[in-house]
Design a protein around this motif. Structure first.
Motif, PDB file in Angstrom:
ATOM      1  N   ARG A  35       0.851  -1.187   0.000  1.00  0.00           N
ATOM      2  CA  ARG A  35       0.000   0.000   0.000  1.00  0.00           C
ATOM      3  C   ARG A  35       0.886   1.236   0.000  1.00  0.00           C
ATOM      4  NH1 ARG A  35      -4.146  -0.713   4.781  1.00  0.00           N
ATOM      5  NH2 ARG A  35      -2.272  -1.163   5.963  1.00  0.00           N
ATOM      6  N   THR A  36       0.335   2.333  -0.453  1.00  0.00           N
ATOM      7  CA  THR A  36       1.071   3.581  -0.426  1.00  0.00           C
ATOM      8  C   THR A  36       1.077   4.137   0.994  1.00  0.00           C
ATOM      9  OG1 THR A  36      -0.868   4.970  -0.836  1.00  0.00           O
ATOM     10  CG2 THR A  36       0.320   4.116  -2.787  1.00  0.00           C
ATOM     11  N   ALA A  37       2.005   5.051   1.260  1.00  0.00           N
ATOM     12  CA  ALA A  37       2.064   5.704   2.566  1.00  0.00           C
ATOM     13  C   ALA A  37       0.748   6.425   2.850  1.00  0.00           C
ATOM     14  CB  ALA A  37       3.242   6.673   2.615  1.00  0.00           C
ATOM     15  N   ALA A  38       0.145   7.014   1.836  1.00  0.00           N
ATOM     16  CA  ALA A  38      -1.125   7.729   2.022  1.00  0.00           C
ATOM     17  C   ALA A  38      -2.239   6.773   2.441  1.00  0.00           C
ATOM     18  CB  ALA A  38      -1.510   8.462   0.742  1.00  0.00           C
ATOM     19  N   GLU A  39      -2.278   5.573   1.848  1.00  0.00           N
ATOM     20  CA  GLU A  39      -3.297   4.599   2.214  1.00  0.00           C
ATOM     21  C   GLU A  39      -3.116   4.127   3.658  1.00  0.00           C
ATOM     22  OE1 GLU A  39      -4.214   2.381  -2.017  1.00  0.00           O
ATOM     23  OE2 GLU A  39      -2.328   1.929  -0.996  1.00  0.00           O
ATOM     24  N   VAL A  40      -1.872   3.891   4.046  1.00  0.00           N
ATOM     25  CA  VAL A  40      -1.609   3.451   5.418  1.00  0.00           C
ATOM     26  C   VAL A  40      -1.928   4.584   6.391  1.00  0.00           C
ATOM     27  CG1 VAL A  40       0.127   2.553   7.004  1.00  0.00           C
ATOM     28  CG2 VAL A  40       0.152   1.830   4.611  1.00  0.00           C
ATOM     29  N   ASN A  41      -1.564   5.810   6.028  1.00  0.00           N
ATOM     30  CA  ASN A  41      -1.848   6.960   6.878  1.00  0.00           C
ATOM     31  C   ASN A  41      -3.352   7.106   7.106  1.00  0.00           C
ATOM     32  OD1 ASN A  41      -1.082   9.315   8.364  1.00  0.00           O
ATOM     33  ND2 ASN A  41      -1.772  10.548   6.639  1.00  0.00           N
ATOM     34  N   GLU A  42      -4.130   6.852   6.070  1.00  0.00           N
ATOM     35  CA  GLU A  42      -5.596   6.923   6.206  1.00  0.00           C
ATOM     36  C   GLU A  42      -6.081   5.897   7.231  1.00  0.00           C
ATOM     37  OE1 GLU A  42      -9.396   6.043   3.354  1.00  0.00           O
ATOM     38  OE2 GLU A  42      -7.696   7.092   2.462  1.00  0.00           O
ATOM     39  N   GLN A  56       1.308   0.301  15.890  1.00  0.00           N
ATOM     40  CA  GLN A  56       2.749   0.154  15.665  1.00  0.00           C
ATOM     41  C   GLN A  56       3.022  -0.539  14.334  1.00  0.00           C
ATOM     42  OE1 GLN A  56       5.278   1.513  17.643  1.00  0.00           O
ATOM     43  NE2 GLN A  56       6.314   1.071  15.731  1.00  0.00           N
ATOM     44  N   ARG A  57       2.220  -1.571  14.041  1.00  0.00           N
ATOM     45  CA  ARG A  57       2.370  -2.259  12.751  1.00  0.00           C
ATOM     46  C   ARG A  57       2.104  -1.293  11.600  1.00  0.00           C
ATOM     47  NH1 ARG A  57      -1.190  -3.776   9.379  1.00  0.00           N
ATOM     48  NH2 ARG A  57      -2.938  -3.670  10.823  1.00  0.00           N
ATOM     49  N   LEU A  58       1.081  -0.470  11.741  1.00  0.00           N
ATOM     50  CA  LEU A  58       0.756   0.504  10.700  1.00  0.00           C
ATOM     51  C   LEU A  58       1.844   1.559  10.552  1.00  0.00           C
ATOM     52  CD1 LEU A  58      -3.048   0.925  11.434  1.00  0.00           C
ATOM     53  CD2 LEU A  58      -2.032  -0.013   9.337  1.00  0.00           C
ATOM     54  N   VAL A  59       2.381   2.036  11.669  1.00  0.00           N
ATOM     55  CA  VAL A  59       3.455   3.041  11.606  1.00  0.00           C
ATOM     56  C   VAL A  59       4.673   2.455  10.892  1.00  0.00           C
ATOM     57  CG1 VAL A  59       5.102   4.376  12.989  1.00  0.00           C
ATOM     58  CG2 VAL A  59       2.667   4.401  13.561  1.00  0.00           C
ATOM     59  N   ASN A  60       5.003   1.199  11.193  1.00  0.00           N
ATOM     60  CA  ASN A  60       6.129   0.548  10.523  1.00  0.00           C
ATOM     61  C   ASN A  60       5.863   0.402   9.024  1.00  0.00           C
ATOM     62  OD1 ASN A  60       7.547   0.327  12.923  1.00  0.00           O
ATOM     63  ND2 ASN A  60       6.832  -1.746  13.322  1.00  0.00           N
ATOM     64  N   GLU A  61       4.632   0.024   8.680  1.00  0.00           N
ATOM     65  CA  GLU A  61       4.264  -0.105   7.270  1.00  0.00           C
ATOM     66  C   GLU A  61       4.319   1.252   6.583  1.00  0.00           C
ATOM     67  OE1 GLU A  61       0.547  -1.593   4.429  1.00  0.00           O
ATOM     68  OE2 GLU A  61       0.427  -1.929   6.594  1.00  0.00           O
ATOM     69  N   TRP A  62       3.830   2.289   7.268  1.00  0.00           N
ATOM     70  CA  TRP A  62       3.850   3.644   6.710  1.00  0.00           C
ATOM     71  C   TRP A  62       5.289   4.096   6.463  1.00  0.00           C
ATOM     72  CZ3 TRP A  62       6.082   8.036   8.734  1.00  0.00           C
ATOM     73  CH2 TRP A  62       5.814   9.218   8.058  1.00  0.00           C
ATOM     74  N   ALA A  63       6.164   3.854   7.424  1.00  0.00           N
ATOM     75  CA  ALA A  63       7.567   4.269   7.282  1.00  0.00           C
ATOM     76  C   ALA A  63       8.222   3.558   6.103  1.00  0.00           C
ATOM     77  CB  ALA A  63       8.341   3.975   8.570  1.00  0.00           C
ATOM     78  N   ALA A  64       7.926   2.276   5.926  1.00  0.00           N
ATOM     79  CA  ALA A  64       8.507   1.524   4.824  1.00  0.00           C
ATOM     80  C   ALA A  64       7.974   2.017   3.473  1.00  0.00           C
ATOM     81  CB  ALA A  64       8.210   0.041   4.991  1.00  0.00           C
ATOM     82  N   ALA A  65       6.738   2.494   3.454  1.00  0.00           N
ATOM     83  CA  ALA A  65       6.110   2.938   2.207  1.00  0.00           C
ATOM     84  C   ALA A  65       6.418   4.400   1.899  1.00  0.00           C
ATOM     85  CB  ALA A  65       4.601   2.730   2.292  1.00  0.00           C
ATOM     86  N   SER A  66       6.933   5.138   2.871  1.00  0.00           N
ATOM     87  CA  SER A  66       7.187   6.561   2.677  1.00  0.00           C
ATOM     88  C   SER A  66       8.328   6.789   1.703  1.00  0.00           C
ATOM     89  CB  SER A  66       7.511   7.230   4.006  1.00  0.00           C
ATOM     90  OG  SER A  66       6.394   7.200   4.850  1.00  0.00           O
ATOM     91  N   PRO A  67       8.203   7.805   0.877  1.00  0.00           N
ATOM     92  CA  PRO A  67       9.290   8.124  -0.062  1.00  0.00           C
ATOM     93  C   PRO A  67      10.593   8.379   0.699  1.00  0.00           C
ATOM     94  CG  PRO A  67       7.330   9.421  -0.562  1.00  0.00           C
ATOM     95  CD  PRO A  67       7.085   8.700   0.746  1.00  0.00           C
ATOM     96  N   GLY A  68      11.656   7.841   0.167  1.00  0.00           N
ATOM     97  CA  GLY A  68      12.966   8.047   0.796  1.00  0.00           C
ATOM     98  C   GLY A  68      13.267   7.088   1.932  1.00  0.00           C
ATOM     99  N   SER A  69      12.364   6.116   2.187  1.00  0.00           N
ATOM    100  CA  SER A  69      12.636   5.163   3.259  1.00  0.00           C
ATOM    101  C   SER A  69      13.745   4.223   2.811  1.00  0.00           C
ATOM    102  CB  SER A  69      11.385   4.369   3.632  1.00  0.00           C
ATOM    103  OG  SER A  69      11.104   3.408   2.647  1.00  0.00           O
ATOM    104  N   ALA A  70      14.429   3.644   3.772  1.00  0.00           N
ATOM    105  CA  ALA A  70      15.546   2.744   3.480  1.00  0.00           C
ATOM    106  C   ALA A  70      15.066   1.327   3.182  1.00  0.00           C
ATOM    107  CB  ALA A  70      16.515   2.727   4.664  1.00  0.00           C
ATOM    108  N   ALA A  71      13.758   1.099   3.244  1.00  0.00           N
ATOM    109  CA  ALA A  71      13.202  -0.264   3.057  1.00  0.00           C
ATOM    110  C   ALA A  71      13.377  -0.751   1.652  1.00  0.00           C
ATOM    111  CB  ALA A  71      11.739  -0.299   3.452  1.00  0.00           C
TER     112      ALA A  71
END
Length: 62
Positions: free
Chosen positions: A18-25, A47-62
């Motif tokens: 999912r995109t960071a925007a979808e997870v943020n929603e 916490q699971r959602l925050v981790n998913e959001w961080a991984a999906a965010s632009p510029g993440s190291a994931a």
């Protein structure tokens, strides 16, 4: 699959990223439903959602 349990790699293949925007929603909806006070289960979901959001965010190291 090991002993009937899917590995994290197998689980990742089953659901599309999912995109960071979808997870943020979803994070916003969780916090809205809870009134800002999270139960133990909700905190784990948050916490699971925050981790998913961080991984999906632009510029993440994931």
């Amino acid at each position: 699959m090991v002993h009937g349990m899917p590995t994290s790699a197998e689980v990742a293949l089953e659901r599309p990223e999912r995109t960071a925007a979808e997870v943020n929603e979803e994070i916003r909806a969780l916090l809205s439903r809870s009134g800002g006070l999270l139960s133990g289960e909700q905190r784990r979901a948050y916490q699971r959602l925050v981790n998913e959001w961080a991984a999906a965010s632009p510029g993440s190291a994931a």
